[in-house]
Structure formats: structure tokens, C-alpha cells
Write a protein that holds these residues in place. Structure first.
Motif, mmCIF file in Angstrom:
data_model
loop_
_atom_site.group_PDB
_atom_site.id
_atom_site.type_symbol
_atom_site.label_atom_id
_atom_site.label_comp_id
_atom_site.label_asym_id
_atom_site.label_seq_id
_atom_site.Cartn_x
_atom_site.Cartn_y
_atom_site.Cartn_z
ATOM 1 N N VAL A 93 0.927 -1.315 0.126
ATOM 2 C CA VAL A 93 -0.010 0.098 0.099
ATOM 3 C C VAL A 93 0.925 1.216 -0.003
ATOM 4 O O VAL A 93 0.623 2.109 -0.722
ATOM 5 C CB VAL A 93 -0.968 0.026 1.198
ATOM 6 C CG1 VAL A 93 -1.492 1.346 1.302
ATOM 7 C CG2 VAL A 93 -2.038 -1.058 1.086
ATOM 8 N N ILE A 94 1.889 1.518 0.870
ATOM 9 C CA ILE A 94 2.603 2.322 0.719
ATOM 10 C C ILE A 94 3.340 2.625 -0.572
ATOM 11 O O ILE A 94 3.637 3.757 -1.073
ATOM 12 C CB ILE A 94 3.812 2.312 1.889
ATOM 13 C CG1 ILE A 94 2.948 2.529 3.469
ATOM 14 C CG2 ILE A 94 4.968 3.369 1.800
ATOM 15 C CD1 ILE A 94 4.064 1.951 4.495
ATOM 16 N N ALA A 95 4.085 1.610 -1.240
ATOM 17 C CA ALA A 95 4.714 1.676 -2.469
ATOM 18 C C ALA A 95 3.542 2.139 -3.640
ATOM 19 O O ALA A 95 4.171 3.119 -4.300
ATOM 20 C CB ALA A 95 5.196 0.288 -2.910
ATOM 21 N N ALA A 96 2.402 1.730 -3.622
ATOM 22 C CA ALA A 96 1.451 1.969 -4.532
ATOM 23 C C ALA A 96 1.058 3.736 -4.002
ATOM 24 O O ALA A 96 0.901 4.582 -5.314
ATOM 25 C CB ALA A 96 0.103 1.392 -4.214
ATOM 26 N N LEU A 97 1.180 4.104 -2.899
ATOM 27 C CA LEU A 97 0.775 5.578 -2.727
ATOM 28 C C LEU A 97 1.977 6.364 -3.119
ATOM 29 O O LEU A 97 1.744 7.565 -3.753
ATOM 30 C CB LEU A 97 0.694 5.685 -1.183
ATOM 31 C CG LEU A 97 -0.612 5.411 -0.666
ATOM 32 C CD1 LEU A 97 -0.721 5.438 0.747
ATOM 33 C CD2 LEU A 97 -1.845 6.050 -1.182
ATOM 34 N N LEU A 98 3.349 5.869 -3.016
ATOM 35 C CA LEU A 98 4.302 6.611 -3.645
ATOM 36 C C LEU A 98 4.295 6.867 -5.092
ATOM 37 O O LEU A 98 4.697 7.934 -5.646
ATOM 38 C CB LEU A 98 5.552 6.032 -2.961
ATOM 39 C CG LEU A 98 5.873 6.274 -1.333
ATOM 40 C CD1 LEU A 98 7.448 5.513 -1.325
ATOM 41 C CD2 LEU A 98 6.281 7.672 -1.192
ATOM 42 N N VAL A 99 4.146 5.793 -5.472
ATOM 43 C CA VAL A 99 3.866 5.767 -7.045
ATOM 44 C C VAL A 99 2.960 6.613 -7.685
ATOM 45 O O VAL A 99 2.984 7.448 -8.556
ATOM 46 C CB VAL A 99 3.957 4.375 -7.875
ATOM 47 C CG1 VAL A 99 3.418 4.276 -9.127
ATOM 48 C CG2 VAL A 99 5.123 3.573 -7.456
ATOM 49 N N ALA A 100 1.787 6.561 -7.089
ATOM 50 C CA ALA A 100 0.577 7.590 -7.318
ATOM 51 C C ALA A 100 1.099 8.813 -7.279
ATOM 52 O O ALA A 100 0.650 9.737 -7.878
ATOM 53 C CB ALA A 100 -0.725 7.231 -6.654
ATOM 54 N N SER A 101 1.554 9.355 -5.938
ATOM 55 C CA SER A 101 1.969 10.524 -5.847
ATOM 56 C C SER A 101 2.886 11.275 -7.022
ATOM 57 O O SER A 101 2.957 12.245 -7.311
ATOM 58 C CB SER A 101 2.811 10.467 -4.496
ATOM 59 O OG SER A 101 3.321 12.111 -4.253
ATOM 60 N N ALA A 102 4.007 10.330 -7.440
ATOM 61 C CA ALA A 102 4.796 10.828 -8.367
ATOM 62 C C ALA A 102 4.354 10.919 -9.665
ATOM 63 O O ALA A 102 4.437 11.812 -10.527
ATOM 64 C CB ALA A 102 6.144 9.398 -8.794
ATOM 65 N N LEU A 103 3.284 10.061 -9.987
ATOM 66 C CA LEU A 103 2.459 10.058 -11.252
ATOM 67 C C LEU A 103 1.757 11.604 -11.186
ATOM 68 O O LEU A 103 1.774 12.338 -12.296
ATOM 69 C CB LEU A 103 1.554 9.065 -11.386
ATOM 70 C CG LEU A 103 2.331 7.677 -11.774
ATOM 71 C CD1 LEU A 103 1.304 6.531 -11.994
ATOM 72 C CD2 LEU A 103 2.851 7.747 -13.126
ATOM 73 N N VAL A 104 1.199 11.767 -10.355
ATOM 74 C CA VAL A 104 0.414 12.994 -9.988
ATOM 75 C C VAL A 104 1.180 14.440 -10.219
ATOM 76 O O VAL A 104 0.938 15.206 -10.972
ATOM 77 C CB VAL A 104 -0.483 13.311 -8.530
ATOM 78 C CG1 VAL A 104 -1.013 14.338 -8.583
ATOM 79 C CG2 VAL A 104 -1.659 12.065 -8.558
ATOM 80 N N ARG A 105 2.395 14.294 -9.718
ATOM 81 C CA ARG A 105 3.444 15.232 -9.762
ATOM 82 C C ARG A 105 3.800 15.546 -11.251
ATOM 83 O O ARG A 105 3.979 16.448 -11.810
ATOM 84 C CB ARG A 105 4.326 15.190 -8.825
ATOM 85 C CG ARG A 105 4.176 15.275 -7.433
ATOM 86 C CD ARG A 105 5.379 15.290 -6.437
ATOM 87 N NE ARG A 105 4.878 15.282 -4.985
ATOM 88 C CZ ARG A 105 5.614 15.777 -4.329
ATOM 89 N NH1 ARG A 105 6.758 16.116 -4.425
ATOM 90 N NH2 ARG A 105 5.132 15.827 -2.616
ATOM 91 N N LEU A 106 4.265 14.447 -11.836
ATOM 92 C CA LEU A 106 4.777 14.651 -13.284
ATOM 93 C C LEU A 106 3.426 14.788 -14.035
ATOM 94 O O LEU A 106 3.706 15.676 -14.870
ATOM 95 C CB LEU A 106 5.012 13.070 -13.765
ATOM 96 C CG LEU A 106 6.573 12.482 -13.196
ATOM 97 C CD1 LEU A 106 6.681 11.041 -13.587
ATOM 98 C CD2 LEU A 106 7.568 13.540 -13.839
ATOM 99 N N GLY A 107 2.547 14.439 -13.712
ATOM 100 C CA GLY A 107 1.182 14.852 -14.656
ATOM 101 C C GLY A 107 0.971 16.473 -14.740
ATOM 102 O O GLY A 107 0.651 16.957 -15.485
ATOM 103 N N ASP A 108 0.876 16.700 -13.309
ATOM 104 C CA ASP A 108 0.761 18.108 -13.005
ATOM 105 C C ASP A 108 1.854 18.909 -13.743
ATOM 106 O O ASP A 108 1.452 20.174 -14.325
ATOM 107 C CB ASP A 108 0.682 18.417 -11.618
ATOM 108 C CG ASP A 108 0.277 19.794 -11.274
ATOM 109 O OD1 ASP A 108 -0.625 20.269 -11.825
ATOM 110 O OD2 ASP A 108 0.952 20.446 -10.134
ATOM 111 N N GLY A 109 3.089 18.797 -13.677
ATOM 112 C CA GLY A 109 4.106 19.382 -14.415
ATOM 113 C C GLY A 109 4.037 19.483 -15.677
ATOM 114 O O GLY A 109 4.299 20.500 -16.444
#
Length: 189
Positions: free
Chosen positions: A18-34
Motif C-alpha cells: 500500500v505504501i509503495a502504491a501511494l508513492l507511485v501514485a504521488s509521483a504520477l500526479v506530480r509528473l502529470g501536473d508538471g
């Protein structure tokens, strides 16, 4: 007795997943936002999006500067090509002049050799004339000559002819010519 090995039980790893999935999701959101912001950003002076086929002012100035520099470089290259061509002509002309100079030098060397030979022949002929003259007549001529000039002829003559001429000279002239002859002989030794 056999010892029993302790068995490790597999603990549920669901928490780590669950923690790993949250970290990956956070990275994707940041990349997508940028990426979204980068695509949405426009850099125009009026704040409007540039029309299709139009370049921003900064890029246009940069392009103009680069084109001006390219034109200057082309002019410089043309000037260098002209200089190279001029230098090639000068090199060719210099080589031709050096060849002419070498030919003239060789011609001069031959002419000087001929002149020296002719002068030597003339002196030898004149020496023979003085040798065949009567000693008294030759002595009268040698009295009038410069002592170094007279000594040069006497040094070339046969000793008998030179002695006859020296006997006919005045004592002062004979002494002066003898000193010149002795000086020449001393310089040779």
C-alpha cells in the motif's frame, strides 16, 4: 534427536504494498501536473498564444542574430578565400623571381669567372711584355709605377728579368719595391 528448525512465517506484506502504491501514485500526479503546466504555459508579450507559424519575439531575435552572424561568417570566409588566392599568386610570383634571381646569379658568376680569367690573361701578357723589354727601358717604366703595382709585376716575372729591371731602378724605388715584395712574402708564411 532432531532439532526442529524454526519456520518463518510469511507476514502479510500488504502494508508495504500500500505504501509503495501511494508513492507511485504521488509521483504520477506530480509528473502529470508538471507536464500539464508546461503544455499550458505560453511565452508571449501580449499574453496571448502565438498564431500558428509565428515564433515568439525572443526566438525571432535569436534567429535574426544567428542569421546575421552566419552572413558575417560567410563574408569572412569569402575574404579569407580572396586572401588565400592573393597569397598563392604572391607565392608563385616570389618563386618565379627567385628562379630568375638564381639564373641571373649563375650568369653573373660565369661572367665574373670570364672577366677574372681575362684579367689574369692580360696581366700575364703584360708581364711577358715587360720581361722581353730591355731592362733599362722597363726600369724607367717601373720608376713611374706605384710600388705595390710594380711589385706585383716583378713577383710574376722570371728572376733573371726581374733582377735586370731592379738593377736599373733608383735605389729608393728599388728599396720601396723590395719592402713591398718582402711584406707579401711574409704575409704568405
Amino acid at each position: 534427536m532432531k532439532r526442529a528448525r524454526p519456520r518463518f512465517r510469511m507476514r502479510p506484506r500488504g502494508t508495504l504494498a500500500v505504501i509503495a502504491a501511494l508513492l507511485v501514485a504521488s509521483a504520477l500526479v506530480r509528473l502529470g501536473d508538471g507536464a500539464g503546466r508546461a503544455m499550458a504555459r505560453t511565452d508571449t508579450t501580449a499574453g496571448e498564444a502565438p498564431a500558428p507559424g509565428e515564433t515568439p519575439a525572443d526566438l525571432q531575435r535569436l534567429l535574426d542574430d544567428m542569421m546575421a552572424r552566419e552572413a558575417r561568417l560567410a563574408e569572412d570566409e569569402a575574404a579569407l578565400a580572396d586572401r588565400r588566392a592573393a597569397l598563392a599568386l604572391v607565392d608563385a610570383e616570389t618563386a618565379r623571381k627567385l628562379d630568375e634571381l638564381a639564373a641571373a646569379e649563375e650568369s653573373l658568376r660565369r661572367t665574373v669567372a670570364i672577366a677574372e680569367t681575362a684579367a689574369e690573361d692580360d696581366i700575364a701578357r703584360l708581364t711577358r711584355v715587360y720581361e722581353t723589354m730591355k731592362p733599362k727601358e722597363a726600369a724607367a717604366l717601373f720608376e713611374q709605377m706605384d710600388a705595390r703595382f710594380a711589385a706585383g709585376f716583378l713577383a710574376r716575372m722570371r728572376p733573371e728579368a726581374a733582377a735586370g729591371i731592379m738593377a736599373g731602378l733608383s735605389p729608393g724605388a728599388a728599396h720601396t719595391i723590395s719592402v713591398v715584395l718582402a711584406g707579401r712574402n711574409a704575409a704568405r708564411e
